[in-house]
Design a protein around this motif. Structure first.
Motif, PDB file in Angstrom:
ATOM      1  N   PRO A  97       5.633  -3.853 -11.806  1.00  0.00           N
ATOM      2  CA  PRO A  97       5.634  -2.392 -12.000  1.00  0.00           C
ATOM      3  C   PRO A  97       4.240  -1.789 -11.918  1.00  0.00           C
ATOM      4  N   ARG A  98       3.188  -2.586 -12.058  1.00  0.00           N
ATOM      5  CA  ARG A  98       1.815  -2.070 -11.965  1.00  0.00           C
ATOM      6  C   ARG A  98       1.320  -2.294 -10.537  1.00  0.00           C
ATOM      7  N   ALA A 151       2.593   7.774 -18.543  1.00  0.00           N
ATOM      8  CA  ALA A 151       3.090   7.528 -17.184  1.00  0.00           C
ATOM      9  C   ALA A 151       4.250   6.548 -17.276  1.00  0.00           C
ATOM     10  N   VAL A 193       6.291   3.950 -15.422  1.00  0.00           N
ATOM     11  CA  VAL A 193       6.136   3.156 -14.194  1.00  0.00           C
ATOM     12  C   VAL A 193       7.305   2.187 -14.061  1.00  0.00           C
ATOM     13  N   THR A 194       7.755   2.030 -12.846  1.00  0.00           N
ATOM     14  CA  THR A 194       8.812   1.064 -12.533  1.00  0.00           C
ATOM     15  C   THR A 194       8.957   0.992 -11.014  1.00  0.00           C
ATOM     16  N   THR A 195       9.906   0.176 -10.565  1.00  0.00           N
ATOM     17  CA  THR A 195      10.240   0.137  -9.135  1.00  0.00           C
ATOM     18  C   THR A 195      11.640   0.697  -8.969  1.00  0.00           C
ATOM     19  N   SER A 215       7.375   2.315  -5.686  1.00  0.00           N
ATOM     20  CA  SER A 215       6.824   2.204  -7.032  1.00  0.00           C
ATOM     21  C   SER A 215       6.729   3.625  -7.587  1.00  0.00           C
ATOM     22  N   VAL A 222       5.328   6.320 -10.324  1.00  0.00           N
ATOM     23  CA  VAL A 222       4.365   6.673 -11.387  1.00  0.00           C
ATOM     24  C   VAL A 222       4.684   8.125 -11.734  1.00  0.00           C
ATOM     25  N   SER A 243       4.051  10.871 -14.407  1.00  0.00           N
ATOM     26  CA  SER A 243       3.287  11.310 -15.586  1.00  0.00           C
ATOM     27  C   SER A 243       4.009  12.478 -16.226  1.00  0.00           C
ATOM     28  N   ARG A 266      11.779   0.052 -17.059  1.00  0.00           N
ATOM     29  CA  ARG A 266      10.724   1.090 -17.087  1.00  0.00           C
ATOM     30  C   ARG A 266       9.701   0.803 -18.196  1.00  0.00           C
TER      31      ARG A 266
END
Ligand SMILES: Cc1cc2nc3c(=O)[nH]c(=O)nc-3n(C[C@H](O)[C@H](O)[C@H](O)COP(=O)(O)OP(=O)(O)OC[C@H]3O[C@@H](n4cnc5c(N)ncnc54)[C@H](O)[C@@H]3O)c2cc1C
Length: 410
Positions: A62-63, A201, A203-205, A241, A243, A245, A283
């Motif tokens: 995820p990063r 933020a 983040v995930t795919t 991906s 992101v 916020s 997530r």
């Protein structure tokens, strides 16, 4: 390089190095690698508290980071890019940026600046893994992991670190690449200017209905920017991906949704730019904080990467600035080593600070302005950003200049 000191009845091992680097994230590992390759005579210690999460070819990390050409070149000089590219990268050729509140939009294309792409999306775990593989081939780096530093002492000529193993390491220079919450920055009383964005933020795919067209999609909303960055799963272009916020309370609400509800909200928020969002991986919500050290250096200690500066991810510049720090500090230390100068003196380290602080500050200020402009609810600012985006989109020379800057080419 190893001495033994009698301390009462116990023996303490003391190891001497030219440089000790604490933190083997993307920045610290790249720094150790590039310094060691450029200076085979130097002995370097690289310390890391935690093992890197192994890169998993079956699953996306995820990063991720959107790397500029300049950063790619740094990784190539480290001997890591070949391995990253062989395993998984996603080149992106275009960027579509638009405003949720009006009609403003801007499209950047690599063809406008005669480049094969605007950059690459890479997974953080793969970058670190490939850098560590490169470190492994270098005889002049001692990689210690997992390790805990119990204390730091500074004398006129060196810094010494005591480890939980009982070992003691000394060097004329300590490089702190220990991330945004740098303990070394606090230990050596570096002042910082920092503020909480009140944002997290997510983040995930995600899997999308349409193909991403190797485009980075970014929509600005008053509550924060949303980015869908194109991934490449063996040529399948249905993965991005995310992101996203958001103000922290809104991020909390979105995190509490089940996957179906979350995908529906994200489909709406992204205005179906790649069709519906079909599925999501687990997530994570990362609190965002802007932080900048007033100085990056003090006698015998230098801050690098996020330890010196953390920036809002909206521009995807954090690690790109970190890799630019790496190039600058390696350049300075290599030149000083050739003249046999003291690597940890303030005279030496100030050269690094002079090279990097103005650029990092300028990027951070620009990003902050950008974020505030897009967060503004004021009608005049909304008009300005819509008219502004449209104007920039139509002004080819200005637009090309921005593209080259985003790519790290000028
Ligand atoms: C949501 C999000 C999206 C982002 N997207 C982008 C992007 O698209 N492009 C971009 O350029 N940047 C991006 N960034 C920023 C980027 O992730 C960071 O700039 C980068 O990870 C910083 O790397 P670093 O090596 O300096 O620090 P870190 O990654 O934090 O690494 C620090 C390392 O030090 C270790 N450590 C800490 N303390 C100690 C200790 N006492 N002893 C030993 N080891 C220690 C840690 O375990 C860690 O391995 C993003 C950031 C976020 C949050």
């Amino acid at each position: 390089m190893t001495d033994s000191q009698a301390q009462g009845s116990a023996q303490t091992t003391v190891e001497h190095f030219d440089v000790i680097v604490v933190g083997a994230g993307m920045v610290g590992t790249a720094f150790a690698c590039l310094l060691a390759r450029s200076n085979p005579q130097m002995q370097i210690a690289l310390l890391e508290a935690h093992k890197n999460a192994a890169f998993d070819p079956q699953q996306f990390d995820p990063r991720v980071a959107a790397l500029t050409e300049k950063s790619r070149a740094v990784l190539e000089c480290c001997g890591a890019w070949q391995s990253i590219a062989a395993q998984r990268i996603s080149a992106y050729g275009a960027m579509q940026v638009w405003d949720a509140e009006g009609t403003g939009e801007i499209h950047f294309d690599c063809q406008d600046v005669h480049q094969p792409n605007l950059g690459h999306i890479v997974e953080n775990s793969l970058v670190v893994e490939s850098l560590l593989a490169a470190v492994d081939t270098l005889d002049n780096i001692d990689f210690l992991c997992p390790v805990n530093v119990i204390s730091y002492q500074r004398s006129e000529a060196e810094v010494s670190l005591e480890l939980d193993s009982g070992a003691k390491l000394t060097a004329p220079l300590l490089v702190a690449a220990d991330g945004g919450n740098s303990a070394i920055r606090q230990q050596f009383d570096f002042a910082t200017r920092e503020w909480d964005y009140g944002h997290s933020a997510i983040v995930t795919t995600v899997k999308t209905e349409g193909v991403h067209q190797q485009t980075a999609w970014q929509r600005f909303m008053p509550t924060g920017p949303l980015a869908l960055l194109p991934l490449n799963k063996d040529g399948d272009h249905h993965y991005c991906s995310l992101v996203w916020s958001q103000q922290s309370d809104e991020a909390e609400r979105l995190m509490a949704l089940d996957d179906t509800q979350f995908c529906a909200e994200l489909s709406r928020a992204s205005e179906h730019c790649i069709g519906k969002i079909i599925s999501t991986d687990k997530r994570f919500a990362i609190p965002l904080r802007q932080r900048h050290a007033t100085d990056y250096v003090t006698e015998r200690v230098a801050l690098l990467g996020d330890a010196a500066h953390t920036i809002h991810p909206l521009a995807g510049q954090g690690v790109n600035l970190g890799f630019a720090d790496v190039s600058a500090l390696v350049g300075v230390l290599s030149a000083e080593a050739r003249r046999d100068n003291d690597l940890g003196s303030l005279l030496t380290l100030n050269k690094y600070q002079r090279l990097r602080k103005p650029e990092n500050l300028a990027v951070m200020a620009a990003m902050e302005g950008f974020k505030r402009l897009f967060a503004a609810d004021n009608i005049a600012l909304r008009l300005l950003r819509n008219v502004g985006l449209g104007k920039v989109n139509n002004l080819r020379p200005l637009k090309n200049k921005i593209i080259r800057q985003v790519m790290g080419l000028s």
